[in-house]
Design an enzyme around this catalytic site. Structure first.
Site, PDB file in Angstrom:
ATOM      1  N   GLY A  79       5.025   5.993  11.871  1.00  0.00           N
ATOM      2  CA  GLY A  79       4.520   7.352  12.034  1.00  0.00           C
ATOM      3  C   GLY A  79       4.144   7.713  13.447  1.00  0.00           C
ATOM      4  O   GLY A  79       4.622   8.700  13.987  1.00  0.00           O
ATOM      5  N   CYS A  88       5.002  12.639  -6.462  1.00  0.00           N
ATOM      6  CA  CYS A  88       3.998  13.303  -7.293  1.00  0.00           C
ATOM      7  C   CYS A  88       2.619  12.795  -6.879  1.00  0.00           C
ATOM      8  O   CYS A  88       2.294  11.643  -7.127  1.00  0.00           O
ATOM      9  CB  CYS A  88       4.291  12.970  -8.758  1.00  0.00           C
ATOM     10  SG  CYS A  88       3.214  13.724  -9.948  1.00  0.00           S
ATOM     11  N   GLY A 120      13.054   8.340  11.049  1.00  0.00           N
ATOM     12  CA  GLY A 120      11.963   8.106  11.987  1.00  0.00           C
ATOM     13  C   GLY A 120      12.353   7.441  13.281  1.00  0.00           C
ATOM     14  O   GLY A 120      11.743   6.444  13.669  1.00  0.00           O
ATOM     15  N   ALA A 146       8.180  12.317  18.033  1.00  0.00           N
ATOM     16  CA  ALA A 146       7.505  12.102  19.314  1.00  0.00           C
ATOM     17  C   ALA A 146       6.841  10.736  19.407  1.00  0.00           C
ATOM     18  O   ALA A 146       6.495  10.290  20.509  1.00  0.00           O
ATOM     19  CB  ALA A 146       6.468  13.204  19.537  1.00  0.00           C
ATOM     20  N   HIS A 147       6.668  10.066  18.268  1.00  0.00           N
ATOM     21  CA  HIS A 147       6.067   8.732  18.290  1.00  0.00           C
ATOM     22  C   HIS A 147       6.905   7.734  19.084  1.00  0.00           C
ATOM     23  O   HIS A 147       6.401   6.722  19.555  1.00  0.00           O
ATOM     24  CB  HIS A 147       5.892   8.213  16.858  1.00  0.00           C
ATOM     25  CG  HIS A 147       7.187   7.969  16.159  1.00  0.00           C
ATOM     26  ND1 HIS A 147       7.882   8.975  15.516  1.00  0.00           N
ATOM     27  CD2 HIS A 147       7.941   6.853  16.018  1.00  0.00           C
ATOM     28  CE1 HIS A 147       8.991   8.484  15.004  1.00  0.00           C
ATOM     29  NE2 HIS A 147       9.062   7.198  15.298  1.00  0.00           N
TER      30      HIS A 147
END
Length: 557
Positions: A492, A410, A52, A266-267
């Site tokens: 994010g 999961c 990230g 792009a964050h």
């Protein structure tokens, strides 16, 4: 002067059942911290970067060493406090308290922007924790695969009668999160063309079997996609290039994908997005010596890419923002209709969040893949009627290569998470598993995040930006006895746009763990049902009643 964030050492988590710390409750965070920096897991481990953009596991290598040393000596009535990747204190608590409490990247709202953060970062006063990087529960690209798979399956259901065979998805970005996209697309039955500017990342995805092929030629990529879709095959290809160049070129050529999205970083306009016309080497150099120029050029390039995405959208092609805040960046660059196409959560995922369903994950501290095979079987045994989940587990076993410690993602929700946790703990207790298991999740979950351009976009009651919810989630997980709890900002979508919380709990086979697991793995997803019930979603209100939640101001009980 040497860079405190760069070191050529190789870090890998210990395996087996021998302790390096005083108990499994401190061994677990020790192993998962080290696993985050495993070269088979992290994007740039020598720089402490997990994924990230600049999402790190520790602030400096000295801080990493101090955290490791502290965890090895921490007692079962003590808690380590970690402030933006720096171990700042050890305090006496009690055996059911978390062994580690983490706060990463948090800034007072008026100062919560990249400029201020970058100044602090440069001075060594802060660290960007992303979501699972600084909270020590990243498991490689698998961590986002099922969520991406669920998104693509739902898109296929809504737009193509539930069948993506012969369809293809256009996207950008093959980093730690985006790298899941080609595999998720193939699992959902579609082909995928993923544009990636950094060839080393594409090679990483090839090596770990997340993408099938690689090319430098757009014509070759399109020819392959055409052949595969006509043959009804589901395959993926990485195209080395710049999404801001490729997306508009496809529009110009009249090429029509079946779904369009993007997961470039792009964050972070300095470290996460290659400007048009720049080489990767030039970009890396200017990040250090002229970050303002990088940001300006990157933002302008994002506007170009989003305009192309709008062109696809206006042509009737399902197009979604996959949570990297690229629409916001384009809006700030003057693209007034940047938000014309939706984010993936309101478009496809929110009904799951209303039932507390989200990215439940676990890792085998033994390092033995057989432990994951046994837990997969246990999930099927306990949830016999969930055929969609069984299908996912079968595909995951066949297609997903473990990175670092074996792990599984999961998606399950309130009413099932605690049952699985208790069953795993029993398996540790009776020796069925070779060592304890840790259970955690992404911060992208139903009750643990406030992010108006992603998870909480377009909430029914307009409460998109209310961030009391992740704070309450972190406080409740702390009170419930999670093994470590984290509270982050900016994951994010970047600085100023999100607050979010994480938790991890260790199944060490003890009866004390049973009690903690039952509390934590019930309460954690229950906060998500509560949050969505409060916003007025009927699915959440019904689920809260069915599960017997006591919500005085919401249900009147």
């Amino acid at each position: 002067m040497s860079n405190p964030r760069h070191n050529e050492r190789e870090v890998r988590s210990p395996r087996g059942d021998e302790l390096n710390a005083k108990s499994w409750l401190t061994e677990a965070p020790l192993r998962m911290l080290m696993n985050n920096l495993d070269p088979d897991v992290a994007e740039r481990p020598h720089e402490l970067v997990v994924y990230g953009g600049i999402g790190r596991a520790a602030r400096t290598w000295d801080d990493f060493d101090r955290i490791v040393a502290t965890l090895k000596t921490l007692n079962d009535n003590e808690t380590l406090l970690v402030q933006s990747g720096k171990p700042v204190g050890v305090f006496r608590t009690h055996k059911d308290a978390p062994r580690v409490l983490i706060a990463n990247s948090n800034l007072v709202p008026h100062w919560a922007n990249w400029d201020h953060f970058n100044e602090l970062d440069k001075k060594g006063l802060a660290m960007y924790g992303q979501m699972t990087a600084g909270s020590w529960i990243y498991i490689g690209a698998q961590g986002i695969v099922q969520g991406t798979y669920e998104t693509f399956v739902e898109a296929g259901r809504q737009h193509y009668g539930g069948n993506l065979k012969g369809r293809w998805i256009l996207t950008g970005g093959l980093g730690g999160m985006g790298g899941a996209q080609p595999l998720a697309a193939v699992m959902a039955g579609a082909c995928c063309l993923a544009v990636e500017c950094d060839e080393t990342r594409a090679d990483f995805r090839l090596r770990t079997r997340y993408v099938d092929e690689k090319t430098h030629s757009l014509d070759e990529a399109l020819a392959k996609i055409d052949a595969w879709t006509k043959a009804g095959e589901a395959k993926s290809i990485a195209l080395i290039g710049n999404a801001a160049e490729i997306f508009p070129e496809l529009v110009k050529r009249g090429v029509k994908p079946d779904i369009v999205t993007d997961q470039t970083s792009a964050h972070d306009p300095v470290h996460g997005y290659l400007p048009l016309g720049w080489t990767v080497a030039e970009w890396r150099a200017k990040q250090e010596n002229d970050p303002k120029a990088v940001e300006k050029a990157a933002r302008a390039s994002m506007k170009v890419q989003v305009q192309a995405m709008l062109d696809f959208w206006n042509a009737g092609i399902p197009t979604v923002d996959y949570g990297n805040n690229i629409r916001q960046m384009a809006l700030e660059e003057g693209l007034e209709n940047a938000f014309a196409f939706p984010g993936f959560v309101p478009a496809y995922i929110r009904p799951l969040f209303c039932r507390g369903i989200g990215p439940y994950r676990w890792a085998a501290l033994s390092g033995d893949p057989e432990d994951i095979a046994k837990t997969d079987a246990k999930v099927k045994e306990l949830l016999p009627d969930n055929k969609h989940l069984h299908n996912w587990l079968d595909m995951a076993k066949e297609r997903i290569a473990f990175q670092g410690l074996p792990a599984r993602i999961c998606w399950v929700g309130l009413g099932d998470r605690h049952r699985l946790g208790l069953a795993f703990n029993e398996m540790v207790r009776n020796g069925e598993l070779k060592a304890p298991i840790v259970i955690g999740r992404d911060h992208l979950d139903s009750g643990s995040v406030a992010s108006p351009n992603r998870e909480t976009e377009a909430m029914k009651d307009g409460s998109d930006a209310v961030s009391d919810w992740p704070l309450l989630n972190a406080l409740l997980n702390t009170a419930s006895g999670a093994t470590w709890v984290s509270l982050h900002h900016g994951g994010g979508v970047g600085m100023g746009f999100s607050q979010h919380a994480g938790m991890v709990i260790c199944c060490d086979g003890t009866e004390d763990a049973d009690r903690r697991l039952e509390r934590v793995l019930w309460n954690d997803p229950a906060t998500g049902v509560m949050r969505h019930a409060d916003a007025g979603y009927d699915i959440a209100l019904d689920w809260a009643r069915k599960q017997g939640l006591r919500l005085p101001a919401i249900l009147g009980n």
